[in-house]
Design a protein around this motif. Structure first.
Motif, mmCIF file in Angstrom:
data_model
loop_
_atom_site.group_PDB
_atom_site.id
_atom_site.type_symbol
_atom_site.label_atom_id
_atom_site.label_comp_id
_atom_site.label_asym_id
_atom_site.label_seq_id
_atom_site.Cartn_x
_atom_site.Cartn_y
_atom_site.Cartn_z
ATOM 1 N N ARG A 12 0.835 -1.212 0.000
ATOM 2 C CA ARG A 12 0.000 0.000 0.000
ATOM 3 C C ARG A 12 0.866 1.258 0.000
ATOM 4 N NH1 ARG A 12 -5.322 0.072 0.927
ATOM 5 N NH2 ARG A 12 -5.279 1.985 2.145
ATOM 6 N N ARG A 13 1.912 1.260 0.817
ATOM 7 C CA ARG A 13 2.786 2.438 0.889
ATOM 8 C C ARG A 13 3.535 2.652 -0.419
ATOM 9 N NH1 ARG A 13 -0.482 2.854 3.577
ATOM 10 N NH2 ARG A 13 -0.618 2.804 5.802
ATOM 11 N N SER A 14 3.952 1.576 -1.080
ATOM 12 C CA SER A 14 4.661 1.735 -2.355
ATOM 13 C C SER A 14 3.717 2.264 -3.434
ATOM 14 C CB SER A 14 5.324 0.438 -2.789
ATOM 15 O OG SER A 14 4.403 -0.613 -2.856
ATOM 16 N N VAL A 15 2.445 1.850 -3.410
ATOM 17 C CA VAL A 15 1.466 2.397 -4.352
ATOM 18 C C VAL A 15 1.237 3.878 -4.054
ATOM 19 C CG1 VAL A 15 -0.973 2.318 -5.038
ATOM 20 C CG2 VAL A 15 0.341 0.201 -4.855
ATOM 21 N N GLU A 16 1.177 4.237 -2.777
ATOM 22 C CA GLU A 16 1.014 5.647 -2.408
ATOM 23 C C GLU A 16 2.213 6.479 -2.854
ATOM 24 O OE1 GLU A 16 0.378 5.413 1.773
ATOM 25 O OE2 GLU A 16 -1.647 4.591 1.551
ATOM 26 N N VAL A 23 2.053 12.556 -9.207
ATOM 27 C CA VAL A 23 1.548 13.925 -9.038
ATOM 28 C C VAL A 23 2.687 14.919 -9.238
ATOM 29 C CG1 VAL A 23 0.614 15.571 -7.366
ATOM 30 C CG2 VAL A 23 -0.404 13.304 -7.567
ATOM 31 N N ILE A 24 3.849 14.615 -8.695
ATOM 32 C CA ILE A 24 5.010 15.503 -8.869
ATOM 33 C C ILE A 24 5.391 15.607 -10.344
ATOM 34 C CG2 ILE A 24 7.480 15.734 -8.388
ATOM 35 C CD1 ILE A 24 6.837 14.552 -5.572
ATOM 36 N N ILE A 25 5.398 14.477 -11.054
ATOM 37 C CA ILE A 25 5.696 14.493 -12.490
ATOM 38 C C ILE A 25 4.644 15.314 -13.237
ATOM 39 C CG2 ILE A 25 5.806 13.050 -14.575
ATOM 40 C CD1 ILE A 25 7.092 10.873 -12.786
ATOM 41 N N GLY A 26 3.388 15.164 -12.850
ATOM 42 C CA GLY A 26 2.313 15.937 -13.475
ATOM 43 C C GLY A 26 2.477 17.428 -13.257
ATOM 44 N N VAL A 27 2.857 17.814 -12.040
ATOM 45 C CA VAL A 27 3.079 19.241 -11.750
ATOM 46 C C VAL A 27 4.278 19.761 -12.542
ATOM 47 C CG1 VAL A 27 3.752 20.859 -9.929
ATOM 48 C CG2 VAL A 27 1.959 19.178 -9.495
ATOM 49 N N VAL A 78 -0.606 16.032 -18.474
ATOM 50 C CA VAL A 78 -0.674 16.558 -17.113
ATOM 51 C C VAL A 78 -1.861 15.943 -16.383
ATOM 52 C CG1 VAL A 78 -0.993 18.637 -15.716
ATOM 53 C CG2 VAL A 78 0.477 18.707 -17.746
ATOM 54 N N ALA A 79 -3.017 15.949 -17.039
ATOM 55 C CA ALA A 79 -4.218 15.384 -16.422
ATOM 56 C C ALA A 79 -4.025 13.910 -16.078
ATOM 57 C CB ALA A 79 -5.416 15.563 -17.351
ATOM 58 N N LEU A 80 -3.426 13.152 -16.988
ATOM 59 C CA LEU A 80 -3.198 11.732 -16.728
ATOM 60 C C LEU A 80 -2.333 11.516 -15.493
ATOM 61 C CD1 LEU A 80 -2.590 10.332 -20.304
ATOM 62 C CD2 LEU A 80 -4.336 9.573 -18.708
ATOM 63 N N PHE A 81 -1.208 12.208 -15.430
ATOM 64 C CA PHE A 81 -0.310 12.009 -14.292
ATOM 65 C C PHE A 81 -0.932 12.463 -12.977
ATOM 66 C CE2 PHE A 81 3.113 11.649 -17.480
ATOM 67 C CZ PHE A 81 3.741 10.516 -16.989
ATOM 68 N N VAL A 82 -1.571 13.618 -12.981
ATOM 69 C CA VAL A 82 -2.123 14.145 -11.735
ATOM 70 C C VAL A 82 -3.305 13.305 -11.258
ATOM 71 C CG1 VAL A 82 -3.291 16.118 -10.679
ATOM 72 C CG2 VAL A 82 -1.264 16.481 -12.082
ATOM 73 N N VAL A 83 -4.247 13.000 -12.145
ATOM 74 C CA VAL A 83 -5.436 12.251 -11.728
ATOM 75 C C VAL A 83 -5.059 10.849 -11.267
ATOM 76 C CG1 VAL A 83 -7.594 11.220 -12.545
ATOM 77 C CG2 VAL A 83 -7.059 13.591 -13.097
ATOM 78 N N TRP A 84 -4.233 10.153 -12.042
ATOM 79 C CA TRP A 84 -3.856 8.808 -11.615
ATOM 80 C C TRP A 84 -2.947 8.836 -10.387
ATOM 81 C CZ3 TRP A 84 -6.409 4.702 -12.020
ATOM 82 C CH2 TRP A 84 -7.235 4.491 -13.118
ATOM 83 N N GLY A 85 -2.139 9.869 -10.259
ATOM 84 C CA GLY A 85 -1.320 9.998 -9.054
ATOM 85 C C GLY A 85 -2.175 10.149 -7.815
ATOM 86 N N VAL A 86 -3.193 10.999 -7.894
ATOM 87 C CA VAL A 86 -4.108 11.179 -6.761
ATOM 88 C C VAL A 86 -4.871 9.893 -6.493
ATOM 89 C CG1 VAL A 86 -6.185 12.407 -5.996
ATOM 90 C CG2 VAL A 86 -4.293 13.669 -7.028
ATOM 91 N N ARG A 87 -5.327 9.234 -7.552
ATOM 92 C CA ARG A 87 -6.059 7.965 -7.379
ATOM 93 C C ARG A 87 -5.191 6.916 -6.680
ATOM 94 N NH1 ARG A 87 -10.723 6.927 -9.456
ATOM 95 N NH2 ARG A 87 -11.720 8.301 -10.945
ATOM 96 N N ALA A 89 -2.494 7.465 -4.797
ATOM 97 C CA ALA A 89 -2.149 7.895 -3.439
ATOM 98 C C ALA A 89 -3.317 7.703 -2.478
ATOM 99 C CB ALA A 89 -1.710 9.357 -3.440
ATOM 100 N N LEU A 90 -4.543 7.881 -2.964
ATOM 101 C CA LEU A 90 -5.722 7.746 -2.102
ATOM 102 C C LEU A 90 -6.390 6.370 -2.205
ATOM 103 C CD1 LEU A 90 -7.369 11.238 -2.726
ATOM 104 C CD2 LEU A 90 -5.878 10.536 -0.838
ATOM 105 N N HIS A 91 -5.854 5.506 -3.058
ATOM 106 C CA HIS A 91 -6.415 4.157 -3.281
ATOM 107 C C HIS A 91 -7.866 4.238 -3.753
ATOM 108 C CE1 HIS A 91 -2.855 2.352 -1.541
ATOM 109 N NE2 HIS A 91 -2.953 3.210 -0.542
ATOM 110 N N LYS A 92 -8.147 5.181 -4.639
ATOM 111 C CA LYS A 92 -9.485 5.350 -5.210
ATOM 112 C C LYS A 92 -9.459 4.880 -6.661
ATOM 113 C CE LYS A 92 -11.466 7.730 -1.843
ATOM 114 N NZ LYS A 92 -12.595 7.296 -1.106
ATOM 115 N N GLY A 93 -9.820 3.666 -6.905
ATOM 116 C CA GLY A 93 -9.851 3.138 -8.262
ATOM 117 C C GLY A 93 -8.503 2.716 -8.789
ATOM 118 N N SER A 94 -7.534 2.535 -7.918
ATOM 119 C CA SER A 94 -6.195 2.168 -8.379
ATOM 120 C C SER A 94 -6.165 0.792 -9.040
ATOM 121 C CB SER A 94 -5.197 2.224 -7.228
ATOM 122 O OG SER A 94 -5.587 1.381 -6.172
#
Length: 190
Positions: A12-16, A23-27, A78-87, A89-94
């Motif tokens: 779980r931590r490695s996925v986070e 997210v950093i790459i997206g930013v 940008v959208a791909l990296f940020v949205v999937w990064g948040v997903r 990190a939060l384990h929402k649909g990963s």
């Protein structure tokens, strides 16, 4: 050697961590694209002008080919990296990440095609349209193949590309029916 609960926690931590890295790459990608300047030196342009990209020569070198090929469609990266990064990190649909990520090139292509159907403003200094060379090529081919007037065809193509872009974009970004209902409910109520 490792207990199953410890192994699950490590996974779980490695996925986070992967999500945070995305997210950093997206930013960083957003900064690169936002500060893109056609006068910056890059692989396709030689210039003695000072680099205007926020991330310096590296940012200018990356932005030039991405913008040349995809135009404003580069924002879909940008959208791909940020949205999937948040997903992640939060384990929402990963769990949907791998099966949907393979369709990401289709989503990026549709964004470029849609952008190519739009008319550039006066500040646009490039010889290609808003969709980059890829979008211009696809739109040009579709317009020549269309059996109707080019003015009608570009409007129809723009509407079709926008609809497909939203549908494929929602799929690629991992949205499911419940999340889309929640978003629609929020937009309707607010």
């Amino acid at each position: 050697l490792i207990d199953s609960s410890v192994q699950e926690t490590l996974e779980r931590r490695s996925v986070e961590l992967l999500g945070i890295a995305m997210v950093i790459i997206g930013v960083l990608a957003a900064l690169i694209i936002y500060s893109y300047s056609p006068s910056d030196p890059g692989p396709f342009s030689a210039s003695d002008a000072p680099v205007q990209n926020i991330l310096g020569v590296t940012g200018a070198t990356l932005a030039s080919p991405i913008f040349l090929i995809l135009g404003w469609g580069s924002w879909s990266l940008v959208a791909l990296f940020v949205v999937w990064g948040v997903r992640l990190a939060l384990h929402k649909g990963s769990e949907r990440a791998t099966s949907r990520a393979i369709f990401a090139p289709v989503g990026i292509a549709l964004v470029s095609v849609y952008a190519a159907t739009l008319v550039p403003g006066a500040e646009w200094t490039h010889s290609f349209g808003l969709g980059g060379l890829f979008g211009d090529t696809v739109v040009g081919f579709l317009l020549t193949a269309a059996p109707v007037n080019a003015k009608i065809a570009i409007v129809l193509l723009s509407i079709l590309a926008a609809l497909l872009m939203m549908i494929v974009g929602a799929f690629v970004l991992g949205f499911d029916k419940e999340e889309l209902r929640t978003i629609a409910r929020f937009l309707y109520v607010s």
